[in-house]
Design a protein around this motif. Structure first.
Motif, PDB file in Angstrom:
ATOM      1  N   UNK A  68       0.825  -1.214   0.000  1.00 45.69           N
ATOM      2  CA  UNK A  68       0.000   0.000   0.000  1.00 45.69           C
ATOM      3  C   UNK A  68       0.860   1.265   0.000  1.00 45.69           C
ATOM      4  N   UNK A  69       2.045   1.185   0.589  1.00 41.96           N
ATOM      5  CA  UNK A  69       2.907   2.359   0.675  1.00 41.96           C
ATOM      6  C   UNK A  69       3.761   2.561  -0.581  1.00 41.96           C
ATOM      7  N   UNK A  70       4.279   1.476  -1.143  1.00 49.00           N
ATOM      8  CA  UNK A  70       5.306   1.577  -2.187  1.00 49.00           C
ATOM      9  C   UNK A  70       4.752   1.365  -3.588  1.00 49.00           C
ATOM     10  N   UNK A  71       3.837   0.416  -3.738  1.00 53.04           N
ATOM     11  CA  UNK A  71       3.403   0.027  -5.077  1.00 53.04           C
ATOM     12  C   UNK A  71       2.810   1.180  -5.895  1.00 53.04           C
ATOM     13  N   UNK A  72       1.955   2.055  -5.317  1.00 50.57           N
ATOM     14  CA  UNK A  72       1.408   3.151  -6.141  1.00 50.57           C
ATOM     15  C   UNK A  72       2.487   4.046  -6.759  1.00 50.57           C
ATOM     16  N   UNK A  73       3.528   4.328  -5.997  1.00 56.71           N
ATOM     17  CA  UNK A  73       4.604   5.170  -6.521  1.00 56.71           C
ATOM     18  C   UNK A  73       5.357   4.466  -7.644  1.00 56.71           C
ATOM     19  N   UNK A  74       5.616   3.185  -7.473  1.00 54.80           N
ATOM     20  CA  UNK A  74       6.325   2.437  -8.514  1.00 54.80           C
ATOM     21  C   UNK A  74       5.476   2.326  -9.776  1.00 54.80           C
ATOM     22  N   UNK A  75       4.173   2.153  -9.609  1.00 56.94           N
ATOM     23  CA  UNK A  75       3.299   2.086 -10.786  1.00 56.94           C
ATOM     24  C   UNK A  75       3.287   3.412 -11.533  1.00 56.94           C
ATOM     25  N   UNK A  76       3.364   4.512 -10.799  1.00 59.50           N
ATOM     26  CA  UNK A  76       3.431   5.824 -11.446  1.00 59.50           C
ATOM     27  C   UNK A  76       4.750   5.998 -12.194  1.00 59.50           C
ATOM     28  N   UNK A  77       5.852   5.582 -11.580  1.00 61.67           N
ATOM     29  CA  UNK A  77       7.161   5.679 -12.238  1.00 61.67           C
ATOM     30  C   UNK A  77       7.227   4.797 -13.481  1.00 61.67           C
ATOM     31  N   UNK A  78       6.508   3.689 -13.461  1.00 64.11           N
ATOM     32  CA  UNK A  78       6.514   2.759 -14.601  1.00 64.11           C
ATOM     33  C   UNK A  78       5.960   3.405 -15.863  1.00 64.11           C
ATOM     34  N   UNK A  79       5.113   4.419 -15.702  1.00 64.40           N
ATOM     35  CA  UNK A  79       4.487   5.070 -16.857  1.00 64.40           C
ATOM     36  C   UNK A  79       5.391   6.107 -17.521  1.00 64.40           C
ATOM     37  N   UNK A  80       6.528   6.405 -16.912  1.00 66.37           N
ATOM     38  CA  UNK A  80       7.425   7.409 -17.490  1.00 66.37           C
ATOM     39  C   UNK A  80       8.149   6.802 -18.680  1.00 66.37           C
ATOM     40  N   UNK A  81       8.146   7.461 -19.847  1.00 61.52           N
ATOM     41  CA  UNK A  81       8.870   6.935 -21.024  1.00 61.52           C
ATOM     42  C   UNK A  81      10.367   6.828 -20.746  1.00 61.52           C
ATOM     43  N   UNK A  82      10.995   5.857 -21.358  1.00 58.66           N
ATOM     44  CA  UNK A  82      12.420   5.622 -21.105  1.00 58.66           C
ATOM     45  C   UNK A  82      13.270   6.825 -21.487  1.00 58.66           C
ATOM     46  N   UNK A  83      12.921   7.486 -22.577  1.00 56.48           N
ATOM     47  CA  UNK A  83      13.730   8.600 -23.053  1.00 56.48           C
ATOM     48  C   UNK A  83      13.672   9.785 -22.089  1.00 56.48           C
ATOM     49  N   UNK A  84      12.617   9.845 -21.233  1.00 54.39           N
ATOM     50  CA  UNK A  84      12.497  10.952 -20.277  1.00 54.39           C
ATOM     51  C   UNK A  84      13.560  10.874 -19.188  1.00 54.39           C
ATOM     52  N   UNK A  85      14.090   9.653 -18.939  1.00 54.46           N
ATOM     53  CA  UNK A  85      15.117   9.507 -17.914  1.00 54.46           C
ATOM     54  C   UNK A  85      16.489   9.981 -18.405  1.00 54.46           C
ATOM     55  N   UNK A  86      16.665  10.059 -19.720  1.00 52.49           N
ATOM     56  CA  UNK A  86      17.993  10.319 -20.276  1.00 52.49           C
ATOM     57  C   UNK A  86      18.605  11.622 -19.773  1.00 52.49           C
ATOM     58  N   UNK A  87      17.935  12.788 -19.894  1.00 50.50           N
ATOM     59  CA  UNK A  87      18.584  14.029 -19.416  1.00 50.50           C
ATOM     60  C   UNK A  87      18.881  14.018 -17.922  1.00 50.50           C
ATOM     61  N   UNK A  88      17.993  13.357 -17.139  1.00 50.48           N
ATOM     62  CA  UNK A  88      18.218  13.314 -15.693  1.00 50.48           C
ATOM     63  C   UNK A  88      19.430  12.457 -15.364  1.00 50.48           C
ATOM     64  N   UNK A  89      19.546  11.309 -16.018  1.00 53.68           N
ATOM     65  CA  UNK A  89      20.690  10.429 -15.746  1.00 53.68           C
ATOM     66  C   UNK A  89      21.999  11.042 -16.215  1.00 53.68           C
ATOM     67  N   UNK A  90      21.940  11.830 -17.303  1.00 54.02           N
ATOM     68  CA  UNK A  90      23.157  12.511 -17.752  1.00 54.02           C
ATOM     69  C   UNK A  90      23.605  13.537 -16.709  1.00 54.02           C
ATOM     70  N   UNK A  91      22.632  14.253 -16.112  1.00 55.20           N
ATOM     71  CA  UNK A  91      22.975  15.219 -15.058  1.00 55.20           C
ATOM     72  C   UNK A  91      23.524  14.515 -13.822  1.00 55.20           C
ATOM     73  N   UNK A  92      22.931  13.377 -13.468  1.00 58.74           N
ATOM     74  CA  UNK A  92      23.340  12.663 -12.254  1.00 58.74           C
ATOM     75  C   UNK A  92      24.669  11.930 -12.436  1.00 58.74           C
ATOM     76  N   UNK A  93      24.775  11.183 -13.542  1.00 64.81           N
ATOM     77  CA  UNK A  93      25.897  10.244 -13.702  1.00 64.81           C
ATOM     78  C   UNK A  93      26.871  10.611 -14.812  1.00 64.81           C
ATOM     79  N   UNK A  94      26.575  11.684 -15.582  1.00 60.35           N
ATOM     80  CA  UNK A  94      27.429  12.013 -16.719  1.00 60.35           C
ATOM     81  C   UNK A  94      27.037  11.186 -17.944  1.00 60.35           C
TER      82      UNK A  94
END
Length: 280
Positions: free
Chosen positions: A115-141
């Protein structure tokens, strides 16, 4: 007695040879069936380009694609690109699988955590893969860490859903039988929950591995100078469709090989299954 022993040994040898021959015949038949459809498709593709149904410039025939693969193979580039991409997928698959297995087991077994974790993970699952790219470049280079992280994200969600869903779908009556026999919590998980979850877990691993190969393309768009994804980008920028098709075919072959290796590695854990058409 010696004659009887010798006869028994000969019978066992014949039986083992017969079993080996039957297994070889079965594998050969499966391999032949697996290549029929691709072979027919490639033949049609070659004939269609030769007949002028498709443009050979934009849709290079298999003969040109194979020639490009051969050039890359002779130069050693192909193995280098395959090796680098495979290493990225491997580490991303391992990280994503470990995290997803733990998260799926926790949310599947404990109602409060679900009840605590699953709703957040389900929301994150809907994010397109390409949307993570700029964030990961900022975080990890733009180097390996960001690529492996993106692949791990792709692997995480199908494995998480498979583990959590498999635990939730375990038959309640089987669990009650274990409790009747007074199995401890660990014994209940090991002897009842784990066998019930394993088939769905293997399927989730295969889905995660497939998505890992898909996500590695997006990952290698992030400033990669080596890898099969780089071959795709390089072919697009230089207008070489034969190189693009060669990279796509290589992705298909290597992905199938890794999927088969995963199946072979997990098969010993599922020998107890007596499922429909298992013997085919």
């Amino acid at each position: 007695m010696a004659d009887l022993a010798g006869t028994g040994i000969k019978t066992e040898i014949k039986a083992s040879r017969s079993a080996a021959a039957s297994a070889f015949y079965g594998l050969s038949r499966q391999a032949l069936a697996a290549v029929i459809v691709p072979a027919v498709g490639l033949l049609f593709w070659e004939v269609a380009v030769a007949a002028g149904w498709f443009s050979g410039r934009l849709m290079p025939p298999p003969s040109r694609v194979l020639a490009t693969l051969w050039v890359l193979l002779k130069s050693g580039e192909l193995f280098n690109h395959i090796g680098i991409t495979t290493v990225r997928v491997f580490f991303g698959f391992v990280l994503g699988t470990v995290a997803a297995t733990i998260a799926g087991a926790v949310t599947g077994y404990f109602g409060l955590a679900r009840r605590l974790i699953d709703p957040s993970l389900q929301a994150l699952r809907s994010i397109p893969s390409i949307a993570w790219v700029p964030l990961f470049i900022l975080w990890f280079g733009i180097f390996e860490a960001s690529k492996v992280a993106l692949i791990a994200v792709g692997v995480f969600f199908p494995v998480y859903l498979g583990v959590s869903g498999a635990i939730l779908s375990v038959d309640r009556k089987i669990v009650e039988v274990g409790r009747i026999f007074r199995l401890s919590g660990f014994a209940l998980v090991r002897r009842i929950m784990l066998p019930a979850v394993l088939p769905a877990y293997v399927l989730a691993l295969r889905s995660g591995l497939g998505l890992g190969w898909m996500f590695v393309v997006a990952a290698e768009f992030m400033g990669a100078s080596e890898g099969l994804g780089y071959l795709l980008v390089d072919g697009q920028q230089l207008g070489k469709p034969d190189q693009i098709m060669a990279a796509i075919i290589t992705f298909a072959i290597v992905g199938k090989v890794t999927d088969s290796l995963l199946l072979a590695a997990t098969a010993p854990f599922l020998t107890w299954q007596d499922s429909y058409r298992r013997g085919e």
